[in-house]
Design a protein around this motif. Sequence first.
Motif, PDB file in Angstrom:
ATOM      1  N   LEU A   1      53.053 -75.395  17.814  1.00  0.00           N
ATOM      2  CA  LEU A   1      52.714 -74.181  17.057  1.00  0.00           C
ATOM      3  C   LEU A   1      52.111 -74.537  15.700  1.00  0.00           C
ATOM      4  O   LEU A   1      51.279 -73.797  15.173  1.00  0.00           O
ATOM      5  CB  LEU A   1      53.943 -73.298  16.851  1.00  0.00           C
ATOM      6  CG  LEU A   1      54.304 -72.392  18.007  1.00  0.00           C
ATOM      7  CD1 LEU A   1      55.648 -71.722  17.751  1.00  0.00           C
ATOM      8  CD2 LEU A   1      53.218 -71.365  18.252  1.00  0.00           C
ATOM      9  N   GLY A   2      52.516 -75.672  15.160  1.00  0.00           N
ATOM     10  CA  GLY A   2      52.012 -76.100  13.861  1.00  0.00           C
ATOM     11  C   GLY A   2      50.534 -76.452  13.842  1.00  0.00           C
ATOM     12  O   GLY A   2      49.933 -76.531  12.771  1.00  0.00           O
ATOM     13  N   ILE A   3      49.927 -76.668  15.018  1.00  0.00           N
ATOM     14  CA  ILE A   3      48.492 -76.979  15.060  1.00  0.00           C
ATOM     15  C   ILE A   3      47.688 -75.855  15.705  1.00  0.00           C
ATOM     16  O   ILE A   3      46.509 -76.016  15.999  1.00  0.00           O
ATOM     17  CB  ILE A   3      48.210 -78.318  15.787  1.00  0.00           C
ATOM     18  CG1 ILE A   3      48.638 -78.279  17.249  1.00  0.00           C
ATOM     19  CG2 ILE A   3      48.864 -79.469  15.030  1.00  0.00           C
ATOM     20  CD1 ILE A   3      48.081 -79.423  18.085  1.00  0.00           C
ATOM     21  N   MET A   4      48.339 -74.717  15.915  1.00  0.00           N
ATOM     22  CA  MET A   4      47.651 -73.574  16.524  1.00  0.00           C
ATOM     23  C   MET A   4      47.424 -72.483  15.482  1.00  0.00           C
ATOM     24  O   MET A   4      48.135 -72.383  14.495  1.00  0.00           O
ATOM     25  CB  MET A   4      48.462 -73.038  17.700  1.00  0.00           C
ATOM     26  CG  MET A   4      48.596 -74.049  18.818  1.00  0.00           C
ATOM     27  SD  MET A   4      49.460 -73.410  20.243  1.00  0.00           S
ATOM     28  CE  MET A   4      48.164 -72.395  20.939  1.00  0.00           C
ATOM     29  N   TYR A   5      46.428 -71.686  15.753  1.00  0.00           N
ATOM     30  CA  TYR A   5      46.066 -70.567  14.896  1.00  0.00           C
ATOM     31  C   TYR A   5      46.052 -69.313  15.751  1.00  0.00           C
ATOM     32  O   TYR A   5      45.909 -69.387  16.968  1.00  0.00           O
ATOM     33  CB  TYR A   5      44.685 -70.779  14.284  1.00  0.00           C
ATOM     34  CG  TYR A   5      44.566 -72.077  13.526  1.00  0.00           C
ATOM     35  CD1 TYR A   5      44.879 -72.140  12.177  1.00  0.00           C
ATOM     36  CD2 TYR A   5      44.164 -73.247  14.169  1.00  0.00           C
ATOM     37  CE1 TYR A   5      44.782 -73.345  11.479  1.00  0.00           C
ATOM     38  CE2 TYR A   5      44.068 -74.449  13.480  1.00  0.00           C
ATOM     39  CZ  TYR A   5      44.381 -74.482  12.140  1.00  0.00           C
ATOM     40  OH  TYR A   5      44.294 -75.667  11.454  1.00  0.00           O
ATOM     41  N   ALA A   6      46.185 -68.164  15.109  1.00  0.00           N
ATOM     42  CA  ALA A   6      46.102 -66.889  15.824  1.00  0.00           C
ATOM     43  C   ALA A   6      45.136 -65.981  15.074  1.00  0.00           C
ATOM     44  O   ALA A   6      45.040 -66.034  13.844  1.00  0.00           O
ATOM     45  CB  ALA A   6      47.467 -66.233  15.927  1.00  0.00           C
ATOM     46  N   LYS A   7      44.418 -65.169  15.837  1.00  0.00           N
ATOM     47  CA  LYS A   7      43.473 -64.222  15.247  1.00  0.00           C
ATOM     48  C   LYS A   7      43.430 -62.971  16.120  1.00  0.00           C
ATOM     49  O   LYS A   7      43.476 -63.075  17.344  1.00  0.00           O
ATOM     50  CB  LYS A   7      42.076 -64.850  15.162  1.00  0.00           C
ATOM     51  CG  LYS A   7      41.038 -63.938  14.565  1.00  0.00           C
ATOM     52  CD  LYS A   7      39.669 -64.606  14.470  1.00  0.00           C
ATOM     53  CE  LYS A   7      38.639 -63.607  13.980  1.00  0.00           C
ATOM     54  NZ  LYS A   7      37.286 -64.176  13.993  1.00  0.00           N
ATOM     55  N   THR A   8      43.329 -61.830  15.466  1.00  0.00           N
ATOM     56  CA  THR A   8      43.156 -60.570  16.177  1.00  0.00           C
ATOM     57  C   THR A   8      41.666 -60.249  16.214  1.00  0.00           C
ATOM     58  O   THR A   8      41.005 -60.219  15.172  1.00  0.00           O
ATOM     59  CB  THR A   8      43.927 -59.437  15.481  1.00  0.00           C
ATOM     60  OG1 THR A   8      45.315 -59.789  15.442  1.00  0.00           O
ATOM     61  CG2 THR A   8      43.756 -58.117  16.218  1.00  0.00           C
ATOM     62  N   TYR A   9      41.160 -60.030  17.420  1.00  0.00           N
ATOM     63  CA  TYR A   9      39.752 -59.690  17.635  1.00  0.00           C
ATOM     64  C   TYR A   9      39.666 -58.229  18.044  1.00  0.00           C
ATOM     65  O   TYR A   9      40.422 -57.786  18.916  1.00  0.00           O
ATOM     66  CB  TYR A   9      39.161 -60.535  18.771  1.00  0.00           C
ATOM     67  CG  TYR A   9      38.999 -61.995  18.451  1.00  0.00           C
ATOM     68  CD1 TYR A   9      37.759 -62.521  18.110  1.00  0.00           C
ATOM     69  CD2 TYR A   9      40.078 -62.879  18.525  1.00  0.00           C
ATOM     70  CE1 TYR A   9      37.601 -63.871  17.833  1.00  0.00           C
ATOM     71  CE2 TYR A   9      39.931 -64.229  18.249  1.00  0.00           C
ATOM     72  CZ  TYR A   9      38.682 -64.718  17.913  1.00  0.00           C
ATOM     73  OH  TYR A   9      38.531 -66.050  17.640  1.00  0.00           O
ATOM     74  N   PRO A  10      38.738 -57.467  17.468  1.00  0.00           N
ATOM     75  CA  PRO A  10      38.569 -56.079  17.904  1.00  0.00           C
ATOM     76  C   PRO A  10      37.916 -56.032  19.289  1.00  0.00           C
ATOM     77  O   PRO A  10      37.312 -57.010  19.745  1.00  0.00           O
ATOM     78  CB  PRO A  10      37.640 -55.484  16.841  1.00  0.00           C
ATOM     79  CG  PRO A  10      36.910 -56.646  16.271  1.00  0.00           C
ATOM     80  CD  PRO A  10      37.827 -57.826  16.383  1.00  0.00           C
ATOM     81  N   ALA A  11      38.021 -54.897  19.937  1.00  0.00           N
ATOM     82  CA  ALA A  11      37.374 -54.707  21.235  1.00  0.00           C
ATOM     83  C   ALA A  11      35.863 -54.905  21.085  1.00  0.00           C
ATOM     84  O   ALA A  11      35.267 -54.489  20.090  1.00  0.00           O
ATOM     85  CB  ALA A  11      37.665 -53.308  21.769  1.00  0.00           C
ATOM     86  N   GLY A  12      35.270 -55.574  22.060  1.00  0.00           N
ATOM     87  CA  GLY A  12      33.826 -55.755  22.068  1.00  0.00           C
ATOM     88  C   GLY A  12      33.316 -56.934  21.263  1.00  0.00           C
ATOM     89  O   GLY A  12      32.108 -57.148  21.168  1.00  0.00           O
ATOM     90  N   GLU A  13      34.215 -57.741  20.680  1.00  0.00           N
ATOM     91  CA  GLU A  13      33.768 -58.869  19.865  1.00  0.00           C
ATOM     92  C   GLU A  13      33.559 -60.108  20.740  1.00  0.00           C
ATOM     93  O   GLU A  13      34.355 -60.408  21.633  1.00  0.00           O
ATOM     94  CB  GLU A  13      34.779 -59.198  18.766  1.00  0.00           C
ATOM     95  CG  GLU A  13      34.274 -60.295  17.849  1.00  0.00           C
ATOM     96  CD  GLU A  13      35.085 -60.439  16.575  1.00  0.00           C
ATOM     97  OE1 GLU A  13      35.177 -61.564  16.066  1.00  0.00           O
ATOM     98  OE2 GLU A  13      35.640 -59.433  16.095  1.00  0.00           O
TER      99      GLU A  13
END
Length: 168
Positions: A41-53
């Motif tokens: 988990l320490g080398i992972m990132y998270a991002k929220t993408y909107p629909a259609g991106e």
Amino acid sequence: MSLGTLAHRIFMDPEFEKQVEFLSRIPFFQGLHRHDLGKLLGIMYAKTYPAGEVVFEEGEAGRALFIIESGEVVIIKSAQAAPAHTEDVILARVGPGGFFGEMALLEELPRSATVKTTAESVLHFMYKVKLDAFMDKHPRIGVRVLHNLAKVLSSRLRVTSDSYVRHL
């Protein structure tokens, strides 16, 4: 309730526990201990993408694996790359717990398809360079991840081969 159980409930971050549980269900991370998953988990990132991106375009350099926590993506092959088609072809729809871009963990070659969200999506991603450095520090975990990656790629190749033969 034992003192150890109480301490665990008080001091453990519920969000961290949720993420470790999520990773434990992903094929690349099967057979790893909870503390190993915590290190990853320490080398992972998270991002929220909107629909259609668009997450990435076909032909871009592949640098990361993506894992879907929520939402959905479509994997699209452009009509230009598929001469038998006049329109882009949807190769797959991938939802929660699914993943894509795993070949980028082995080599940074151009992406073979475009990936686009169909709904708001939370994606976790891991860069190849981060995994490479992690494996230098934690070779036991790295061997397990690469072994699991090989099994996933082998399975996908088998499905592709079977599909190809059926269409001959």
